[in-house]
Structure formats: C-alpha cells, structure tokens
Motif scaffolding. Sequence first.
Motif, PDB file in Angstrom:
ATOM      1  N   ALA A  60       0.586  -0.992   0.007  1.00 31.09           N
ATOM      2  CA  ALA A  60      -0.161  -0.489  -0.178  1.00 31.09           C
ATOM      3  C   ALA A  60       1.205   0.918  -0.260  1.00 31.09           C
ATOM      4  O   ALA A  60       0.530   2.324  -0.755  1.00 31.09           O
ATOM      5  CB  ALA A  60      -1.203   0.263   1.323  1.00 31.09           C
ATOM      6  N   THR A  61       1.944   1.270   0.729  1.00 31.51           N
ATOM      7  CA  THR A  61       2.936   2.530   1.003  1.00 31.51           C
ATOM      8  C   THR A  61       3.321   2.991  -0.943  1.00 31.51           C
ATOM      9  O   THR A  61       3.695   4.192  -1.104  1.00 31.51           O
ATOM     10  CB  THR A  61       3.490   2.619   1.763  1.00 31.51           C
ATOM     11  N   GLU A  62       4.130   1.588  -1.438  1.00 29.13           N
ATOM     12  CA  GLU A  62       4.118   1.690  -2.467  1.00 29.13           C
ATOM     13  C   GLU A  62       3.122   2.407  -3.582  1.00 29.13           C
ATOM     14  O   GLU A  62       3.882   3.050  -4.579  1.00 29.13           O
ATOM     15  CB  GLU A  62       5.012   0.339  -3.096  1.00 29.13           C
ATOM     16  N   ARG A  63       2.170   1.603  -3.244  1.00 28.01           N
ATOM     17  CA  ARG A  63       1.044   2.685  -4.717  1.00 28.01           C
ATOM     18  C   ARG A  63       0.481   4.162  -3.986  1.00 28.01           C
ATOM     19  O   ARG A  63       0.195   3.883  -4.498  1.00 28.01           O
ATOM     20  CB  ARG A  63      -0.228   1.107  -4.604  1.00 28.01           C
ATOM     21  N   GLY A  64       1.236   4.414  -2.612  1.00 27.21           N
ATOM     22  CA  GLY A  64       0.344   5.594  -1.952  1.00 27.21           C
ATOM     23  C   GLY A  64      -0.650   5.488  -1.343  1.00 27.21           C
ATOM     24  O   GLY A  64      -1.486   6.905  -1.821  1.00 27.21           O
ATOM     25  N   GLU A  65      -0.993   4.143  -1.243  1.00 25.56           N
ATOM     26  CA  GLU A  65      -2.174   4.391  -0.631  1.00 25.56           C
ATOM     27  C   GLU A  65      -1.865   4.340   1.109  1.00 25.56           C
ATOM     28  O   GLU A  65      -0.902   4.107   1.622  1.00 25.56           O
ATOM     29  CB  GLU A  65      -3.328   3.331  -0.720  1.00 25.56           C
ATOM     30  N   PRO A  66      -3.058   4.857   1.630  1.00 26.97           N
ATOM     31  CA  PRO A  66      -3.601   4.907   3.773  1.00 26.97           C
ATOM     32  C   PRO A  66      -3.636   2.883   3.568  1.00 26.97           C
ATOM     33  O   PRO A  66      -4.517   2.418   2.594  1.00 26.97           O
ATOM     34  CB  PRO A  66      -4.420   5.660   3.968  1.00 26.97           C
ATOM     35  N   TRP A  67      -2.745   2.984   4.678  1.00 25.36           N
ATOM     36  CA  TRP A  67      -3.448   1.736   5.412  1.00 25.36           C
ATOM     37  C   TRP A  67      -2.863   1.297   6.578  1.00 25.36           C
ATOM     38  O   TRP A  67      -2.387   2.370   7.449  1.00 25.36           O
ATOM     39  CB  TRP A  67      -2.245   0.933   4.388  1.00 25.36           C
ATOM     40  N   VAL A  68      -3.957   0.975   6.987  1.00 20.12           N
ATOM     41  CA  VAL A  68      -4.163   0.263   9.038  1.00 20.12           C
ATOM     42  C   VAL A  68      -4.766  -0.615   9.151  1.00 20.12           C
ATOM     43  O   VAL A  68      -5.408  -1.510   7.461  1.00 20.12           O
ATOM     44  CB  VAL A  68      -4.969   1.579   8.919  1.00 20.12           C
ATOM     45  N   GLY A  69      -3.811  -1.874  10.407  1.00 18.45           N
ATOM     46  CA  GLY A  69      -4.279  -2.982  10.122  1.00 18.45           C
ATOM     47  C   GLY A  69      -3.959  -3.178  11.775  1.00 18.45           C
ATOM     48  O   GLY A  69      -3.573  -2.373  12.032  1.00 18.45           O
ATOM     49  N   ILE A  70      -4.939  -4.639  12.208  1.00 21.44           N
ATOM     50  CA  ILE A  70      -4.755  -4.602  13.175  1.00 21.44           C
ATOM     51  C   ILE A  70      -3.634  -5.913  13.612  1.00 21.44           C
ATOM     52  O   ILE A  70      -3.771  -7.221  12.496  1.00 21.44           O
ATOM     53  CB  ILE A  70      -5.811  -5.116  14.024  1.00 21.44           C
ATOM     54  N   LEU A  71      -2.547  -5.545  14.420  1.00 20.15           N
ATOM     55  CA  LEU A  71      -1.736  -6.381  14.299  1.00 20.15           C
ATOM     56  C   LEU A  71      -1.781  -7.392  15.156  1.00 20.15           C
ATOM     57  O   LEU A  71      -1.768  -8.853  15.666  1.00 20.15           O
ATOM     58  CB  LEU A  71      -0.272  -5.822  15.283  1.00 20.15           C
ATOM     59  N   SER A  72      -2.438  -7.233  16.847  1.00 16.59           N
ATOM     60  CA  SER A  72      -2.887  -8.248  17.309  1.00 16.59           C
ATOM     61  C   SER A  72      -4.107  -7.500  18.196  1.00 16.59           C
ATOM     62  O   SER A  72      -4.387  -6.272  18.452  1.00 16.59           O
ATOM     63  CB  SER A  72      -1.555  -8.285  18.710  1.00 16.59           C
ATOM     64  N   MET A  73      -4.692  -8.321  19.207  1.00 14.21           N
ATOM     65  CA  MET A  73      -6.103  -8.230  20.111  1.00 14.21           C
ATOM     66  C   MET A  73      -5.399  -8.876  21.749  1.00 14.21           C
ATOM     67  O   MET A  73      -5.373  -9.993  21.046  1.00 14.21           O
ATOM     68  CB  MET A  73      -6.728  -8.445  19.034  1.00 14.21           C
ATOM     69  N   GLU A  74      -5.871  -8.125  22.078  1.00 18.28           N
ATOM     70  CA  GLU A  74      -5.938  -8.908  23.502  1.00 18.28           C
ATOM     71  C   GLU A  74      -7.044  -8.978  24.238  1.00 18.28           C
ATOM     72  O   GLU A  74      -7.248  -7.663  24.235  1.00 18.28           O
ATOM     73  CB  GLU A  74      -4.543  -8.468  24.518  1.00 18.28           C
ATOM     74  N   VAL A  75      -7.303 -10.216  25.041  1.00 14.21           N
ATOM     75  CA  VAL A  75      -8.598 -10.117  25.967  1.00 14.21           C
ATOM     76  C   VAL A  75      -7.861 -10.390  27.273  1.00 14.21           C
ATOM     77  O   VAL A  75      -7.247 -11.472  27.425  1.00 14.21           O
ATOM     78  CB  VAL A  75      -9.736 -10.846  25.518  1.00 14.21           C
ATOM     79  N   ASP A  76      -8.441  -9.306  29.002  1.00 11.88           N
ATOM     80  CA  ASP A  76      -8.409 -10.239  29.788  1.00 11.88           C
ATOM     81  C   ASP A  76      -8.886 -11.190  29.987  1.00 11.88           C
ATOM     82  O   ASP A  76     -10.136 -10.778  30.179  1.00 11.88           O
ATOM     83  CB  ASP A  76      -8.255  -8.904  30.855  1.00 11.88           C
ATOM     84  N   PRO A  77      -8.651 -12.022  30.448  1.00  7.72           N
ATOM     85  CA  PRO A  77      -9.349 -13.414  30.776  1.00  7.72           C
ATOM     86  C   PRO A  77     -10.340 -13.396  32.108  1.00  7.72           C
ATOM     87  O   PRO A  77     -11.298 -14.467  32.098  1.00  7.72           O
ATOM     88  CB  PRO A  77      -8.113 -14.668  31.008  1.00  7.72           C
ATOM     89  N   GLU A  78     -10.030 -12.506  33.198  1.00  9.66           N
ATOM     90  CA  GLU A  78     -10.593 -12.192  34.476  1.00  9.66           C
ATOM     91  C   GLU A  78     -11.613 -11.253  34.092  1.00  9.66           C
ATOM     92  O   GLU A  78     -12.342 -11.347  34.899  1.00  9.66           O
ATOM     93  CB  GLU A  78      -9.725 -12.196  34.863  1.00  9.66           C
ATOM     94  N   ASP A  79     -11.194 -10.904  32.607  1.00  7.79           N
ATOM     95  CA  ASP A  79     -12.922 -10.007  32.693  1.00  7.79           C
ATOM     96  C   ASP A  79     -12.506  -9.856  30.859  1.00  7.79           C
ATOM     97  O   ASP A  79     -11.678  -8.793  30.347  1.00  7.79           O
ATOM     98  CB  ASP A  79     -12.116  -7.655  33.575  1.00  7.79           C
TER      99      ASP A  79
END
Length: 129
Positions: free
Chosen positions: A34-53
């Motif tokens: 996307a950067t080479e094409r000059g386009e905006p890009w955003v992504g989710i690398l990881s997601m964490e959830v608290d197992p207690e909450d």
Amino acid sequence: MFDKLKNVFKKKQPTPAQEKPKQTRKKKSEKELATERGEPWVGILSMEVDPEDLNAGAFELDWNDQFVARLMRFGYQGKTDADIVDQWFQNVCRHVVLETWEQEQAQRPNMDARFHNKRNLGDGYSEIS
C-alpha cells in the motif's frame, strides 16, 4: 573405460567458494504494498483480552504515513501519529456502539406494552407501574 565416459558427462559440483548465494525474495506485506502505491493503510496486529474481565482488552494497530496524512486532512489532530490514530480508532468504536444502540432501540417493542398500568396525571405527565 565406461567409468571415464561417465565422469566426462557428470556435472561438476561447485566448491562452496564457487556457489552463488541463493537470492530469496521476501514477500512484501500489505502495508509495504500500500505504501508503494501511495495508499493509506491501517491494520490490527494483535488483540488481547483479559481472561479475568472479558470486557477489558487492547488492540495493537499499525499504519503507514499516508493513513495519518488522510486522517489529518479529515480534521484529526494530535501531538504524535499514535494520538491521531487513537482518536480515529475511538471514533470508529463509538460509531459501532451508537449503531448497535440505535438498532436495539428500533427493534424494541412499544415501551407502553412492557408496563401493566399507565395512569394519565394530566399536563403531559403519566404514572407507569
């Protein structure tokens, strides 16, 4: 004699010094493309959830400069790129919550049907029990 002929046609094995290093091409990431094409890009690398909450968690986002520039053109401001992207992400989350709430309100049956007794008190006031 036959062994000599076999050796003539046999491929010579290169010595380690003669071997050419294999060129392996690293596959480019979506962000790099996307950067080479000059386009905006955003992504989710990881997601964490608290197992207690299970209501508590965190997202790790990555983005390119074009994405931040577009957010700034749309009025997002901040001291750092992370501040700008965080404002955007909070706004997205807020819109998801509002849309869900609006859908629930639209699907909710008539409020008066949930109550057993409704008494008109006059002047636009009612008592509901």
